[in-house]
Design an enzyme around this catalytic site. Structure first.
Site, short mmCIF file in Angstrom:
data_model
loop_
_atom_site.label_atom_id
_atom_site.label_comp_id
_atom_site.label_asym_id
_atom_site.label_seq_id
_atom_site.Cartn_x
_atom_site.Cartn_y
_atom_site.Cartn_z
N SER A 77 0.83 -1.21 0.00
CA SER A 77 0.00 0.00 0.00
C SER A 77 0.86 1.27 0.00
CB SER A 77 -0.95 -0.05 1.19
OG SER A 77 -1.95 0.92 1.05
N ASP A 104 -2.27 6.44 -4.01
CA ASP A 104 -1.17 5.69 -3.40
C ASP A 104 -0.80 4.51 -4.32
OD1 ASP A 104 -3.29 3.94 -2.79
OD2 ASP A 104 -2.39 3.34 -0.89
N ASP A 151 -1.21 1.34 -4.44
CA ASP A 151 -2.18 0.30 -4.81
C ASP A 151 -3.57 0.87 -5.05
OD1 ASP A 151 -2.63 0.66 -2.03
OD2 ASP A 151 -3.49 -1.36 -1.89
N ASP A 166 -6.01 2.56 -3.61
CA ASP A 166 -7.23 2.57 -2.81
C ASP A 166 -7.39 3.89 -2.06
OD1 ASP A 166 -5.16 2.09 -1.05
OD2 ASP A 166 -6.02 0.28 -0.16
MG MG Z 1 -3.28 1.60 -0.34
#
Ligand code: MG
Length: 451
Positions: free
Chosen positions: A100, A244, A246, A248
Site C-alpha cells: 500500500s 497511493d 495500490d 485505494d
Molecule cells: Mg493503499
C-alpha cells in the site's frame, strides 16, 4: 521474530529480503489457498508495481498451485480491481501483493475472502496458524493448479464505476476538466489516466510509469505532494489528484495548488451520495469531523469503526450504510463493493465538480474548517499504560476504546493507536485551530515519552 515482520488478520507485511522472501511468500500463499480455497478452487492474484512484486507474485502462484488452486493472475492492478475480480470470477479468494502506502523497501500480502472483502479475524488466524505449522497438504503430480490471465479486469472496473448512479459521465465529459495527476509510479498508471480520458478530461500526468521506483514517500499526504502542487499551477489544472501505490487512496490538490488534505476526498464522496440517497455513513475513528458536518446537513448520523478497511466494511454491512470509508482518502460504496476504491473517488469528485459548478477551493470553503495534526512515534514501549495516563490527564473527555484510545470533545478529538501496518504509534488530533490540535498531539507525545 523480526520487528518489521507484521502479521495481521488481513495479511502479512515486511521488508523485502529480510522478512519477505520467496519461500516465505510461497508458504503463506499455500496456507491461504488451503484455508479459503482448496484443490480445484480459484484464487485471484494481483500486485502493485513494486520492484519485488513480480518475484513475489511468482512465489505466491507457486504456493497456491502446490495446494491445487488455480490462479487468475491480473498482473499490475489496483487493490480494488483485484477485489472486484474475486467477485466477478466467483473465486474462493484473492491475494494482492502490495504494501500500500508503505515505503519502497516494504511489500506485503493483502488477503481477500470470496466476498471480495479483506479476510475476517477468524479466517486470518487460521491462515496464520497453518502457515507456521507443518500441516500444509501439498498435491501430487496430477493435482497441481494452473495459472491463467485476465486482461479485462481494469476494463470491467472502469465500466462498473461508470454505471453507478453517482457518476453522470455525459455531464462530466461535457465539462472537459483539466486534471493534473500523480500516480507515484504505482499501479495507478494502469487505470487512472485512462479513466480520466474516458471522462473527457485533459490529463497531465507525473509519475505515471508503473515501475515501482517511487520518486518520493508514497503516502498521498500533503507533505509528499509538493511536486503535484507545482504541476497543478504549471498546467493550470482545475484539480490535482494523487493516488497511493495500490490505488485505494485518493488525495486532492485544489486549483491554486494547495493540497486540501485526504479527509476531503471522503467528505466530497459522502456529499455526492447523500444528495441522491439517504442512509447511514460509517467512517473510522481517525476520520475528520468534516464528515459529521456534511452528514448532519442531510440529517444523517455517522457511525465510527476501528481503523482498517476490513473493520469499516464490517460496520458498514452491520448498519446497512450507503457510503463510508476512511479519512485517509479511501472511499467505500457498497453499490460497487466493500473496498476502498480510488477510481471510484476520482469519478465521484469530478461528478460533484460538474454538478455544483464549483471549484475545489469553493467546495472546501463550504465546509467548516478544522485542522488535523498527524504525528507518529516509534513503538518501543507497551501502548496500553499510555491510555490510562491520557484518560487521567483528560478527565471528562468522551472515551472510545474500539481501537486504541479516542478522546473526544464537542469540537475536537485525539486518537492514539498502534499502527496495524508499521511498528509505530499514531497520534492524530483534530481541532478548530492549529494551536489546539498541536496542543493535543503534544500532550499525547509527552505521555508517550514519559513511559
Ligand atoms: Mg493503499
Amino acid at each position: 521474530m523480526s520487528d518489521t515482520l507484521i502479521i495481521s488478520i488481513s495479511g502479512v507485511r515486511g521488508i523485502v529480503g529480510k522478512d519477505l522472501t520467496p519461500d516465505f511468500v510461497a508458504r503463506y500463499a499455500a496456507a491461504f489457498g488451503s484455508v479459503v480455497a482448496g484443490p480445484g478452487k480459484t484464487v485471484v492474484l494481483g500486485r502493485d508495481s513494486r520492484t519485488s512484486g513480480e518475484l513475489f507474485s511468482i512465489s505466491a502462484a507457486a504456493g497456491l498451485r502446490s495446494v491445487g488452486c488455480d490462479v487468475i493472475d491480473l498482473g499490475i492492478v489496483p487493490t480494488p480491481t483485484t477485489q472486484l475480480a474475486v467477485e466477478h470470477h466467483h473465486a474462493a479468494g484473492g491475494i494482492v501483493i502490495t504494501a500500500s502506502h508503505n515505503p519502497i523497501e516494504w511489500n506485503a500480502l493483502k488477503l481477500v475472502g470470496s466476498d471480495g472483502v479483506f479476510l475476517d479475524n477468524e479466517t486470518g488466524v487460521r491462515v496464520k496458524n497453518l502457515a507456521s505449522s507443518d500441516a500444509i497438504d501439498r498435491v501430487g503430480w496430477d493435482g497441481i493448479g494452473r495459472t491463467i490471465g485476465d486482461p479485462r479486469s481494469i476494463d470491467r472496473h472502469i465500466e462498473q464505476v461508470f454505471s453507478l448512479p453517482y457518476v453522470d459521465t455525459d455531464a462530466v465529459i461535457a465539462r472537459g476538466f483539466k486534471v493534473a495527476l500523480d500516480c507515484v509510479r504505482g499501479a495507478g498508471g494502469k487505470i487512472i489516466p485512462r479513466l480520466l480520458k474516458e471522462l473527457g478530461c485533459d490529463v497531465s500526468v507525473i509519475n505515471g510509469e508503473t515501475d515501482g521506483r517511487f520518486p518520493r514517500a508514497p503516502e498521498p499526504v500533503p507533505a509528499n505532494l509538493g511536486e503535484l502542487s507545482e504541476f497543478v499551477k504549471k498546467t493550470g489544472a482545475d484539480v490535482g489528484m494523487a493516488v497511493d501505490p495500490d490505488v485505494d487512496r485518493l488525495a486532492i490538490v485544489d486549483e491554486t495548488g494547495r493540497p486540501i488534505g485526504e479527509d476531503y476526498t471522503l467528505a466530497f464522496a459522502v456529499e455526492s451520495v447523500l444528495t441522491k440517497k439517504t442512509g447511514n455513513v460509517v467512517v473510522n475513528l481517525s476520520t475528520s469531523r468534516i464528515i459529521d458536518d456534511v452528514a448532519r446537513g442531510f440529517g444523517v448520523a455517522v457511525t465510527r469503526a476501528p481503523v482498517g478497511e476490513a473493520n469499516v466494511a464490517r460496520v458498514m454491512r452491520e448498519t446497512n450504510a450507503v457510503i463510508g470509508g476512511e479519512g485517509n482518502g479511501g472511499v467505500i460504496l457498497p453499490e460497487l463493493h466493500f473496498g476502498r476504491d480510488a477510481p471510484l473517488g476520482v469519478s465521484m469528485i469530478l461528478d460533484l465538480m460538474s454538478r455544483t459548478g464549483a471549484k475545489i477551493s469553493e467546495l472546501v470553503e463550504r465546509n467548516p474548517r478544522y485542522v488535523i495534526v498527524k504525528d507518529k512515534a516509534p513503538r518501543t514501549v507497551e501502548v496500553a499504560p499510555i491510555y490510562g495516563a491520557l484518560e487521567k490527564k483528560f478527565d471528562g473527555a468522551t472515551l472510545d476504546h474500539q481501537d486504541g484510545l479516542r478522546l473526544s470533545w464537542s469540537d475536537s478529538w485525539l486518537h492514539v493507536r498502534p499502527s496495524g501496518t508499521e511498528p509505530i504509534v499514531r497520534m492524530i488530533a483534530e481541532a478548530p485551530t492549529q494551536e489546539a490540535a498541536d496542543t493535543l498531539v503534544a500532550a499525547a507525545r509527552e505521555v508517550l515519552e514519559a513511559q
